[in-house]
Enzyme design. Structure first.
Site, PDB file in Angstrom:
ATOM      1  N   LYS A  13     -33.223  -1.242 -34.689  1.00 57.44           N
ATOM      2  CA  LYS A  13     -33.025  -2.357 -34.010  1.00 57.44           C
ATOM      3  C   LYS A  13     -32.586  -2.329 -32.678  1.00 57.44           C
ATOM      4  O   LYS A  13     -33.007  -3.050 -31.896  1.00 57.44           O
ATOM      5  CB  LYS A  13     -31.900  -3.071 -34.806  1.00 57.44           C
ATOM      6  CG  LYS A  13     -32.352  -3.622 -36.338  1.00 57.44           C
ATOM      7  CD  LYS A  13     -31.263  -4.719 -36.719  1.00 57.44           C
ATOM      8  CE  LYS A  13     -29.944  -4.212 -36.600  1.00 57.44           C
ATOM      9  NZ  LYS A  13     -29.737  -3.220 -37.606  1.00 57.44           N
ATOM     10  N   ARG A  88     -24.937 -11.225 -39.527  1.00 63.59           N
ATOM     11  CA  ARG A  88     -24.700 -10.288 -40.389  1.00 63.59           C
ATOM     12  C   ARG A  88     -24.577 -10.752 -41.857  1.00 63.59           C
ATOM     13  O   ARG A  88     -24.311  -9.887 -42.882  1.00 63.59           O
ATOM     14  CB  ARG A  88     -23.727  -9.199 -40.241  1.00 63.59           C
ATOM     15  CG  ARG A  88     -23.791  -8.220 -39.051  1.00 63.59           C
ATOM     16  CD  ARG A  88     -24.654  -7.069 -39.697  1.00 63.59           C
ATOM     17  NE  ARG A  88     -24.318  -5.877 -39.471  1.00 63.59           N
ATOM     18  CZ  ARG A  88     -24.344  -5.081 -38.304  1.00 63.59           C
ATOM     19  NH1 ARG A  88     -24.941  -5.421 -37.143  1.00 63.59           N
ATOM     20  NH2 ARG A  88     -23.949  -3.819 -38.047  1.00 63.59           N
ATOM     21  N   ARG A 127     -28.620  10.963 -36.077  1.00 64.45           N
ATOM     22  CA  ARG A 127     -28.189  10.401 -35.035  1.00 64.45           C
ATOM     23  C   ARG A 127     -26.791  10.841 -34.733  1.00 64.45           C
ATOM     24  O   ARG A 127     -26.321  10.984 -33.650  1.00 64.45           O
ATOM     25  CB  ARG A 127     -28.328   8.877 -35.173  1.00 64.45           C
ATOM     26  CG  ARG A 127     -27.794   8.070 -33.970  1.00 64.45           C
ATOM     27  CD  ARG A 127     -27.975   6.645 -34.140  1.00 64.45           C
ATOM     28  NE  ARG A 127     -27.092   6.004 -34.717  1.00 64.45           N
ATOM     29  CZ  ARG A 127     -27.099   4.527 -35.138  1.00 64.45           C
ATOM     30  NH1 ARG A 127     -28.054   3.925 -34.710  1.00 64.45           N
ATOM     31  NH2 ARG A 127     -26.402   4.051 -35.723  1.00 64.45           N
ATOM     32  N   ARG A 133     -21.550   9.294 -32.933  1.00 64.38           N
ATOM     33  CA  ARG A 133     -20.676   7.778 -33.192  1.00 64.38           C
ATOM     34  C   ARG A 133     -19.809   7.858 -34.167  1.00 64.38           C
ATOM     35  O   ARG A 133     -19.932   8.753 -35.183  1.00 64.38           O
ATOM     36  CB  ARG A 133     -21.770   6.731 -33.501  1.00 64.38           C
ATOM     37  CG  ARG A 133     -21.920   5.674 -32.499  1.00 64.38           C
ATOM     38  CD  ARG A 133     -23.278   4.855 -32.804  1.00 64.38           C
ATOM     39  NE  ARG A 133     -22.715   3.833 -34.042  1.00 64.38           N
ATOM     40  CZ  ARG A 133     -23.665   2.632 -34.178  1.00 64.38           C
ATOM     41  NH1 ARG A 133     -24.742   2.560 -33.391  1.00 64.38           N
ATOM     42  NH2 ARG A 133     -23.465   2.252 -35.362  1.00 64.38           N
ATOM     43  N   ARG A 144     -21.827   1.250 -44.928  1.00 63.77           N
ATOM     44  CA  ARG A 144     -22.742   0.364 -43.980  1.00 63.77           C
ATOM     45  C   ARG A 144     -23.869  -0.216 -44.656  1.00 63.77           C
ATOM     46  O   ARG A 144     -24.325  -1.387 -44.639  1.00 63.77           O
ATOM     47  CB  ARG A 144     -22.912   0.882 -42.701  1.00 63.77           C
ATOM     48  CG  ARG A 144     -21.856   0.971 -41.743  1.00 63.77           C
ATOM     49  CD  ARG A 144     -21.696   1.918 -40.454  1.00 63.77           C
ATOM     50  NE  ARG A 144     -22.759   1.851 -39.597  1.00 63.77           N
ATOM     51  CZ  ARG A 144     -23.658   2.777 -39.107  1.00 63.77           C
ATOM     52  NH1 ARG A 144     -23.073   4.013 -39.125  1.00 63.77           N
ATOM     53  NH2 ARG A 144     -24.691   2.299 -38.282  1.00 63.77           N
TER      54      ARG A 144
HETATM   55  P1  AMP Z   1     -24.120  -1.847 -35.174  1.00 64.18           P
HETATM   56  O1  AMP Z   1     -24.282  -1.166 -33.833  1.00 64.18           O
HETATM   57  O2  AMP Z   1     -24.995  -3.318 -35.095  1.00 64.18           O
HETATM   58  O3  AMP Z   1     -24.804  -0.881 -36.250  1.00 64.18           O
HETATM   59  O4  AMP Z   1     -22.732  -2.420 -35.487  1.00 64.18           O
HETATM   60  C1  AMP Z   1     -21.744  -1.252 -35.451  1.00 64.18           C
HETATM   61  C2  AMP Z   1     -20.558  -1.935 -36.241  1.00 64.18           C
HETATM   62  O5  AMP Z   1     -19.993  -3.129 -35.465  1.00 64.18           O
HETATM   63  C3  AMP Z   1     -20.668  -2.607 -37.740  1.00 64.18           C
HETATM   64  O6  AMP Z   1     -20.758  -1.660 -38.736  1.00 64.18           O
HETATM   65  C4  AMP Z   1     -19.508  -3.661 -37.573  1.00 64.18           C
HETATM   66  O7  AMP Z   1     -18.519  -2.821 -37.885  1.00 64.18           O
HETATM   67  C5  AMP Z   1     -19.609  -4.202 -36.289  1.00 64.18           C
HETATM   68  N1  AMP Z   1     -20.567  -5.494 -36.165  1.00 64.18           N
HETATM   69  C6  AMP Z   1     -21.622  -5.398 -35.465  1.00 64.18           C
HETATM   70  N2  AMP Z   1     -21.918  -6.705 -35.331  1.00 64.18           N
HETATM   71  C7  AMP Z   1     -21.453  -7.166 -36.183  1.00 64.18           C
HETATM   72  C8  AMP Z   1     -21.487  -8.741 -36.975  1.00 64.18           C
HETATM   73  N3  AMP Z   1     -22.491  -9.470 -36.661  1.00 64.18           N
HETATM   74  N4  AMP Z   1     -20.449  -9.042 -37.686  1.00 64.18           N
HETATM   75  C9  AMP Z   1     -19.444  -8.224 -37.975  1.00 64.18           C
HETATM   76  N5  AMP Z   1     -19.218  -6.911 -37.316  1.00 64.18           N
HETATM   77  C10 AMP Z   1     -20.191  -6.526 -36.581  1.00 64.18           C
END
Ligand code: AMP
Length: 187
Positions: A13, A88, A127, A133, A144
């Site tokens: 994404k 989400r 990754r 990360r 996740r």
């Molecule tokens: P991502 O980079 O999109 O994988 O997001 C990394 C982390 O950020 C996720 O595992 C959540 O802990 C938090 N996060 C990102 N977007 C959201 C969202 N829309 N709602 C809640 N937590 C989020």
């Protein structure tokens, strides 16, 4: 173009959002990136978000929704945006609808990048070695993916029911997937 980008963690994404944003001429807005910037900067938002992120949980809706509301009200998002990582869960999707209604607009398309869980688990573990990360360790990756299956995957049906869903296969080369996405959005 007002679009949301859906798909499991590791589906590509972030990479595709950056490319698609150039092709569509709208800003890519990644909630994960905004949280990471805040964690790095040690802001109050970052301190709140960090414990949830490190555990692979969603940051609470009230925190996330308020952040997205602020971001969408900024000038560069007035003519369109590509949201990466938001909504989400169905509650966030409903909240997004009401934010956009307040701004006098609505969503044009929900684009889902599909990828199988074994493939994304593999990609995320790789990754982890490259980017380091904090949430790319195996137990957190599993959490996740769990959260995705339970909370986020229902959005597929949610947007399909409204006739907004397009699905794009996330397997293949980066350019190939970008071309598929552009074609899907154009259609
Ligand atoms: P991502 O980079 O999109 O994988 O997001 C990394 C982390 O950020 C996720 O595992 C959540 O802990 C938090 N996060 C990102 N977007 C959201 C969202 N829309 N709602 C809640 N937590 C989020």
């Amino acid at each position: 173009m007002r679009a949301v980008l859906l798909g499991p963690p590791g589906a590509g994404k972030g990479t595709q959002a950056a490319r698609l944003s150039v092709r569509l001429g709208v800003p890519a807005i990644s909630t994960g990136d905004i949280f990471r910037v805040n964690v790095k900067g040690g802001t109050a938002l970052g301190l709140t978000a960090r414990e949830f992120m490190d555990a692979g949980h969603l940051v609470p809706d009230e925190v996330t929704n308020a952040m997205v509301r602020d971001r969408l009200a900024q000038d560069d998002a007035a003519e369109g945006f590509l949201l990466d990582g938001y909504p989400r869960n169905p509650e966030q999707a409903v909240e997004l609808d009401s934010m956009l209604a307040e701004l006098g607009s609505g969503l044009d398309v929900a684009i889902e990048i599909t990828a199988n869980f074994d493939v994304v688990t593999d990609r995320l573990l790789k990754r982890a070695q490259v980017e380091g990360r904090a949430d790319d360790t195996e137990p957190v990756i599993r959490k996740r993916l769990d959260v995705y299956a339970n909370s986020t995957a229902p959005l597929t049906a949610f947007y399909a029911g409204r006739g907004l869903l397009v699905q794009v296969d996330g397997l293949g080369g980066i350019d190939e997937v970008t071309d598929r996405l552009v074609a899907a959005v154009a259609a």
